[in-house]
Design a protein around this motif. Structure first.
Motif, short mmCIF file in Angstrom:
data_model
loop_
_atom_site.label_atom_id
_atom_site.label_comp_id
_atom_site.label_asym_id
_atom_site.label_seq_id
_atom_site.Cartn_x
_atom_site.Cartn_y
_atom_site.Cartn_z
N LYS A 134 0.51 -1.11 0.36
CA LYS A 134 -0.14 0.21 0.02
C LYS A 134 0.78 1.57 -0.22
O LYS A 134 2.00 1.60 0.70
CB LYS A 134 -0.92 -0.31 1.33
CG LYS A 134 -1.68 -1.23 1.39
CD LYS A 134 -3.21 -1.35 2.42
CE LYS A 134 -3.94 -2.25 2.04
NZ LYS A 134 -3.00 -3.22 2.78
N ILE A 135 0.39 1.74 -0.39
CA ILE A 135 1.55 3.29 -0.74
C ILE A 135 0.73 4.31 -0.32
O ILE A 135 -0.26 4.99 -0.14
CB ILE A 135 1.54 4.16 -1.84
CG1 ILE A 135 1.54 2.77 -3.27
CG2 ILE A 135 2.11 5.09 -2.24
CD1 ILE A 135 1.68 3.52 -4.85
N VAL A 181 7.44 -6.04 3.08
CA VAL A 181 6.65 -4.65 3.93
C VAL A 181 6.04 -4.10 3.18
O VAL A 181 5.95 -4.30 2.19
CB VAL A 181 8.24 -3.26 3.97
CG1 VAL A 181 7.90 -1.96 4.16
CG2 VAL A 181 8.92 -3.87 4.98
N GLU A 182 5.23 -3.75 3.61
CA GLU A 182 3.11 -3.39 3.55
C GLU A 182 3.23 -1.72 2.52
O GLU A 182 2.88 -1.43 1.91
CB GLU A 182 2.47 -3.89 4.81
CG GLU A 182 2.11 -5.38 4.49
CD GLU A 182 0.28 -6.09 4.98
OE1 GLU A 182 0.45 -6.16 5.89
OE2 GLU A 182 -1.00 -5.21 4.89
N LEU A 183 3.61 -0.83 3.70
CA LEU A 183 3.16 0.48 3.85
C LEU A 183 4.43 0.57 3.23
O LEU A 183 5.30 0.82 3.77
CB LEU A 183 2.52 1.16 4.70
CG LEU A 183 1.13 1.49 5.23
CD1 LEU A 183 0.50 -0.65 4.57
CD2 LEU A 183 0.50 1.91 6.73
N LEU A 184 4.45 1.28 1.69
CA LEU A 184 5.32 2.61 1.05
C LEU A 184 5.31 3.97 1.37
O LEU A 184 4.55 4.27 1.31
CB LEU A 184 5.12 1.94 0.14
CG LEU A 184 5.53 -0.02 -0.54
CD1 LEU A 184 5.17 -0.55 -1.49
CD2 LEU A 184 6.82 -0.17 0.50
N ASP A 185 6.07 4.58 2.10
CA ASP A 185 5.58 6.10 1.82
C ASP A 185 6.07 6.28 0.41
O ASP A 185 7.17 5.92 0.01
CB ASP A 185 6.36 6.50 3.23
CG ASP A 185 5.52 6.52 4.47
OD1 ASP A 185 4.98 6.09 4.28
OD2 ASP A 185 5.90 7.30 5.37
N ALA A 186 6.11 7.76 0.00
CA ALA A 186 6.23 8.95 -0.88
C ALA A 186 5.48 9.79 -1.24
O ALA A 186 4.79 10.00 -0.54
CB ALA A 186 6.10 7.75 -2.14
#
Lengths: 322, 322
Positions: free
Chosen positions: A11-12, A222-227
């Protein structure tokens, strides 16, 4: 060719407003934020971090900041009158949030509250997490500056985290000093010690490794990816949302609305505000330091004297006069 | 933390003048090139690719180009009167080099001649390599556009290469479309099929992965790593020399002279000339295409209309009118 990462579990979390606000003192127009929300929603981005939910009473110099620094639930309803698929997130800092400001989730537009802290404050952060969890929110714990944390501190933190209700634990490369091998080892360690927690990563682009670090983390589960769109974030900025959306292409993501956002808003904004791969930020990343000295330098006439800056940082007596 | 790549087997090949010349039509002053040579030498960089050694007789529109496009041995002696530790390299293209221009190595300042070709010309390239090898040079074969090569073509090329005298074989990501997994797989394949050859990589930064792709290749045993100071190279540019020099830090490399070069020459040059992570280049990288359409776009008033550009490339009838 092009063995794209098939990271359908990912998830982004777009941080353009929250982390980008550190660049322009949260001076985003309502129109900008609305266009971003609609763009991210069309792009299939899962979360939009729309700001900080700290308290202006607990922060100095807060008067000049834009409204995204101290999110107000009523104001937020005027900005996003209609929630779409993209969920909304806010970040709080230990000691700067007034817990009375956090409504029960059913009365708020926010879905996710993320608590940022340094390693020594994990206990306090988890108390806040517990409170927000009780009020119905999804929660994350974002441990900052992991590159400067000693092993025994981390192991103690893991024990507290395992006893807590937190949903997701973040690996945060605050100084942009880590490479894909570092991320690989950290993700392994977090998975081993936190077998029942989901993981997230937040990267900085000082060494042009934010995207690569995010990709290796995604591959390792890893599920949550910050961008951030066009990488907008403090100093060297973050992993670029458009790169993630384009590269994780066997998924629901669509890059077109992000390109539109970049053309219409980010390119003009980048003319006025500065972030990205800029030599003093490369230097603080390489030296594994907070970018504050580089940010200060960029506000002076010496902003492009990177060798002089490097010499100061690597010869401490030049800085401190002793 | 910071498990830095301990890539002591690696050699850096700085391509600032050769690949950067594609940006400014090789309009570098002698002073610029001399300062670069001295900087790279002090930094411990192993090779400097000082230009192309193609023949102006075999190329159209060659009159306007700077001298680094058609290196002349006599001229080179005036530029580099004293060879230092950094070796000199030149690139030639199939069909554009006059083999009579290549002196025996003992009469030339050049140490390394690299032959670039597409997969279908590997046989011709290896003939040239053989000739340069006989004249005493170190040689490399640089197979371009590997992302568009079919497996059977590659396997045929490997057979020819194994029978040849070439020293080093390069994996070239001409379109900047590959990620670290792609490089990892390619390096494995090249190692398996070319067990007696040394390897090199040349990356482009369209997806901000040039440095990460170079690091993973180095870890897997690739020896020659191409880079350019401040990333200067065609379109999105290359892996940044300063990042490699700084990151491979358990070696002889020293970042200070590269920072000096950036401060004095590259930052002012970047004000006049354009390269790096720019949206149309990101788009051609993501679509695994040559950047020529993006380079053309950047010379028009529509240069920041990346969504329109993306739509044209992904809807071919819009481009070709049929």
């Amino acid at each position: 060719m092009n063995a794209k990462a098939k990271a359908n579990h990912c998830k982004i979390v777009d941080c353009t407003i929250r982390d980008g606000g550190l660049v322009n003192n949260w001076d985003f127009s309502v129109e900008f934020v609305q266009h971003l929300y609609n763009s991210l929603n069309e792009a299939g981005v899962d979360y939009m971090e729309i700001g900080y939910k700290n308290s202006p009473k607990l922060l100095k110099g807060a008067e000049s900041a834009g409204p995204w620094r101290f999110l107000d639930d009523e104001f937020l309803r005027t900005v996003i009158p209609q929630k779409l698929n993209t969920k909304l997130s806010a970040l709080v800092d230990i000691g700067r949030v007034d817990e009375n400001d956090i409504l029960p989730r059913e009365e708020s537009l926010l879905d996710l509250i993320r608590v940022a802290c340094y390693i020594q404050d994990v206990d306090k952060a988890l108390q806040l997490v517990s409170l927000f969890h009780e009020r119905g929110y999804e929660t994350t714990l974002n441990i900052m500056a992991l590159s400067n944390v000693m092993e025994h501190q981390l192991l103690e933190a893991f024990e507290l985290i395992n006893e807590s209700v937190v949903d997701v634990v973040y690996i945060v490369d605050s100084y942009g000093s880590l490479d894909p091998n570092d991320f690989s080892l950290l993700v392994d360690k977090f998975k081993k010690h936190l077998p029942n927690k989901r993981l997230g990563v937040h990267t900085h682009n000082n060494l042009q490794l934010a995207f690569a670090n995010t990709l290796i983390s995604a591959e390792k589960g890893v599920e949550l990816l910050d961008a951030s769109v066009y990488g907008m974030g403090r100093a060297a900025g973050n992993c670029h949302t458009e790169l993630l959306v384009a590269h994780l292409k066997n998924t629901k993501y669509n890059v077109r609305p992000v390109l539109d956002m970049i053309d219409k808003y980010m390119i003009p904004l980048r003319q006025k505000e500065e972030w990205g791969y800029i030599m003093p930020y490369m230097i603080t990343g390489m030296l594994d330091e907070h970018p504050r000295s580089a940010m200060a330098l960029r506000n002076t006439a010496d902003k492009d004297k990177s060798l002089e800056f490097y010499d100061k940082l690597t010869t401490p007596e030049l800085l401190h006069g002793n």
